[in-house]
Enzyme design. Structure first.
Site, PDB file in Angstrom:
ATOM      1  N   LYS A  56      23.988  12.603  -1.854  1.00 25.80           N
ATOM      2  CA  LYS A  56      23.330  12.342  -0.786  1.00 25.80           C
ATOM      3  C   LYS A  56      22.655  10.533  -1.397  1.00 25.80           C
ATOM      4  O   LYS A  56      22.893   9.579  -1.316  1.00 25.80           O
ATOM      5  CB  LYS A  56      22.384  12.776  -1.960  1.00 25.80           C
ATOM      6  CG  LYS A  56      22.341  12.382  -3.751  1.00 25.80           C
ATOM      7  CD  LYS A  56      21.626  13.896  -4.797  1.00 25.80           C
ATOM      8  CE  LYS A  56      20.997  12.769  -5.534  1.00 25.80           C
ATOM      9  NZ  LYS A  56      20.682  14.631  -6.663  1.00 25.80           N
ATOM     10  N   ARG A 155      12.498  22.852 -11.325  1.00 26.37           N
ATOM     11  CA  ARG A 155      12.329  21.939  -9.591  1.00 26.37           C
ATOM     12  C   ARG A 155      13.268  23.393  -9.181  1.00 26.37           C
ATOM     13  O   ARG A 155      12.413  24.301  -8.357  1.00 26.37           O
ATOM     14  CB  ARG A 155      13.459  21.448  -9.839  1.00 26.37           C
ATOM     15  CG  ARG A 155      13.018  20.470  -8.549  1.00 26.37           C
ATOM     16  CD  ARG A 155      13.674  18.745  -8.606  1.00 26.37           C
ATOM     17  NE  ARG A 155      15.741  19.077  -8.910  1.00 26.37           N
ATOM     18  CZ  ARG A 155      16.236  18.007  -9.092  1.00 26.37           C
ATOM     19  NH1 ARG A 155      16.405  16.862  -8.555  1.00 26.37           N
ATOM     20  NH2 ARG A 155      17.423  17.813  -8.927  1.00 26.37           N
ATOM     21  N   TYR A 284       3.329 -17.370  -3.245  1.00 25.18           N
ATOM     22  CA  TYR A 284       1.520 -17.004  -3.910  1.00 25.18           C
ATOM     23  C   TYR A 284       1.101 -16.714  -5.160  1.00 25.18           C
ATOM     24  O   TYR A 284       2.250 -16.164  -6.042  1.00 25.18           O
ATOM     25  CB  TYR A 284       1.715 -15.585  -3.245  1.00 25.18           C
ATOM     26  CG  TYR A 284       2.640 -15.361  -1.447  1.00 25.18           C
ATOM     27  CD1 TYR A 284       1.579 -15.997  -0.891  1.00 25.18           C
ATOM     28  CD2 TYR A 284       3.162 -14.874  -0.918  1.00 25.18           C
ATOM     29  CE1 TYR A 284       2.100 -15.726   0.546  1.00 25.18           C
ATOM     30  CE2 TYR A 284       3.697 -14.567   0.077  1.00 25.18           C
ATOM     31  CZ  TYR A 284       3.296 -15.549   1.326  1.00 25.18           C
ATOM     32  OH  TYR A 284       4.138 -15.411   2.467  1.00 25.18           O
ATOM     33  N   MET A 332       7.702 -11.484   0.956  1.00 25.01           N
ATOM     34  CA  MET A 332       8.714 -10.172   1.707  1.00 25.01           C
ATOM     35  C   MET A 332      10.183 -10.420   1.936  1.00 25.01           C
ATOM     36  O   MET A 332      10.670  -9.540   1.901  1.00 25.01           O
ATOM     37  CB  MET A 332       8.069 -10.031   2.448  1.00 25.01           C
ATOM     38  CG  MET A 332       8.518  -8.589   3.964  1.00 25.01           C
ATOM     39  SD  MET A 332       7.133  -8.327   5.404  1.00 25.01           S
ATOM     40  CE  MET A 332       6.155  -8.302   4.157  1.00 25.01           C
TER      41      MET A 332
HETATM   42  C1  LIG Z   1      21.506  14.299  -7.619  1.00 28.23           C
HETATM   43  C2  LIG Z   1      21.871  15.133  -8.569  1.00 28.23           C
HETATM   44  C3  LIG Z   1      22.663  15.162  -8.911  1.00 28.23           C
HETATM   45  C4  LIG Z   1      24.333  14.255  -9.918  1.00 28.23           C
HETATM   46  O1  LIG Z   1      23.349  13.239 -10.503  1.00 28.23           O
HETATM   47  P1  LIG Z   1      23.907  11.904 -11.598  1.00 28.23           P
HETATM   48  O2  LIG Z   1      23.195  12.277 -12.860  1.00 28.23           O
HETATM   49  O3  LIG Z   1      23.391  10.749 -10.149  1.00 28.23           O
HETATM   50  O4  LIG Z   1      25.631  12.629 -11.942  1.00 28.23           O
HETATM   51  C5  LIG Z   1      23.646  16.591  -9.140  1.00 28.23           C
HETATM   52  N1  LIG Z   1      23.082  17.913  -9.200  1.00 28.23           N
HETATM   53  C6  LIG Z   1      22.064  18.008  -8.941  1.00 28.23           C
HETATM   54  C7  LIG Z   1      21.487  19.239  -8.282  1.00 28.23           C
HETATM   55  C8  LIG Z   1      21.501  16.560  -8.636  1.00 28.23           C
HETATM   56  O5  LIG Z   1      20.082  16.579  -7.460  1.00 28.23           O
END
Ligand SMILES: *Cc1c(COP(=O)(O)O)cnc(C)c1O
Length: 395
Positions: A56, A155, A284, A332
């Site tokens: 992701k 969640r 800055y 920047m």
């Molecule tokens: C992002 C995520 C993972 C991976 O987590 P890591 O700590 O990076 O290994 C696994 N399961 C779910 C549901 C996630 O959202």
């Protein structure tokens, strides 16, 4: 102008030095390190346990397509992403492996796209299950789905105590095929295992309840990187590994559980070298004032590339095999270094902001510690203005 994606494609074909000669700053991804991490993780798992590579957020900033291809070629069994668009990107690149969407899909048009691209959705509650089933029914299609239980993360997911009624409902929906039941830890990176053990126990209770109605999920999964490294009893059929894939340890107490190599480096070039007089300020707000005549380097990378301004005067870089301090506010597009100890440095010299040179190493974890955040956030913060250049493609 060449987009970062085109540049990263060039990175697969061209000599690294040719690519680098055109950049002011870039993210370098070591595909051999990634391959090593995947193989090391895979050999750490029992032979029947599957490895899901979590790619992701553009593979935590590493480039989703290249990471997914490298992971699959080195033993990963399937992939996970967070959003529909991230899944579509992988399918458009020709990736055929199963892809789980970890996020929640709700819009009807998105559900149709999930089906069209053969992605595998997470189903979080009965209402969403019904919406999916109705939409898929209209299309005359069915999909493998993954049922999410909330065991204490608060969640996504249905409360673990309602697992039986949730599964019983989904079983009545002809267009949904249950591919797995899963949950997610909230404290797996904590050395205090109390809450993690409670979540694990709740998950076990839910699975036991499901067994009493004769339902055994085809696949069960629970572990992220931290749980994978810290507790084999959490592995079940499959582990969902993100951070460790990229060569970082989820917590200090898990360092050296297995041998991982960081895959990402951030580099930029020195664009000007000069000496400022004692009493002159740098950048800055004059947050650095020279106490003597000082040789400084201007570097072509800044907060718009993902170097947080909060690191101003707290950052180090590696130049010509030496650690040097960054001075003044990070701007920047540019930042300055104190190179008073390096008389030989010329414009064009490559600076390592994250990465290693000989025995020196600066990690995303170091930045995270300074900024009081986590390495996950640092990896995800590098902008697409920095081309991803892929190095050491395993043959
Ligand atoms: C992002 C995520 C993972 C991976 O987590 P890591 O700590 O990076 O290994 C696994 N399961 C779910 C549901 C996630 O959202």
């Amino acid at each position: 102008m060449v987009s970062w994606q085109q540049q990263s494609n060039l990175g697969q074909q061209n000599d690294l030095s040719v690519l680098v000669s055109r950049q002011r700053a870039w993210v370098e991804i070591d595909l051999a390190a990634l391959a090593h991490n995947v193989r090391t993780l895979k050999s750490f798992l029992a032979p029947q346990t599957k490895l899901m590579a979590v790619v992701k957020a553009d593979a935590y900033g590493h480039g989703a397509v290249m990471v997914a291809q490298t992971a699959l070629a080195n033993g990963a069994d399937c992939l996970a992403i967070a959003t529909l668009a991230e899944g579509v990107e992988l399918r458009q690149a020709g990736i055929k492996a199963p892809i789980l969407i970890l996020g929640a899909i709700n819009a009807i048009e998105d559900i149709k796209a999930v089906a069209a691209w053969q992605l595998e959705p997470t189903i979080c509650d009965p209402k969403q299950a019904l919406t999916f089933d109705t939409t898929l029914n209209q299309l005359g299609e069915s999909l493998p789905v993954h049922l999410k239980l909330d065991t204490g993360m608060s969640r996504l997911g249905t409360n673990w105590q309602e697992a039986v009624s949730f599964v019983q409902l989904v079983q009545t929906l002809p267009n949904l095929n249950i591919a797995s039941v899963y949950s997610h830890f909230s404290t797996a990176d904590d050395s205090d295992r109390t809450w993690m053990n409670l979540q694990h126990q709740r998950f076990g209770d839910a699975l036991a309840q499901l067994k009493t109605i004769g339902f055994v999920p085809p696949q069960v999964h629970l572990a992220n990187s931290a749980a994978t490294l810290s507790d084999r009893t959490c592995h079940y059929d499959l582990v969902r590994v993100g951070l460790a894939l990229y060569g970082l340890y989820p917590a200090a107490h898990l360092v050296r559980a297995i041998d991982l190599k960081p895959a990402l480096q951030v580099k930029a070039k020195i664009t000007q070298v000069k000496t400022i007089l004692s009493g002159e300020g740098v950048s800055y707000g004059r947050k650095f004032v020279a106490s003597k005549d000082t040789k400084i380097a201007v570097v072509g990378i800044g907060y718009a590339d993902g170097v947080p301004r909060n690191l101003s005067n707290r950052l180090q870089a590696i130049v010509c095999g030496k650690l040097v301090p960054q001075i003044g506010s990070i701007t920047m597009d540019q930042l300055m270094l104190n190179i008073d100890d390096l008389p030989q440095v010329r414009p064009g010299e490559v600076v390592t902001l994250i990465g290693q040179q000989n025995d020196l190493r600066i990690t995303a974890e170091d930045w995270a510690t300074t900024l009081d955040t986590i390495s996950w956030e640092i990896l995800c913060s590098f902008k697409h203005r920095l081309p991803r250049i892929f190095n050491n493609q395993p043959v």
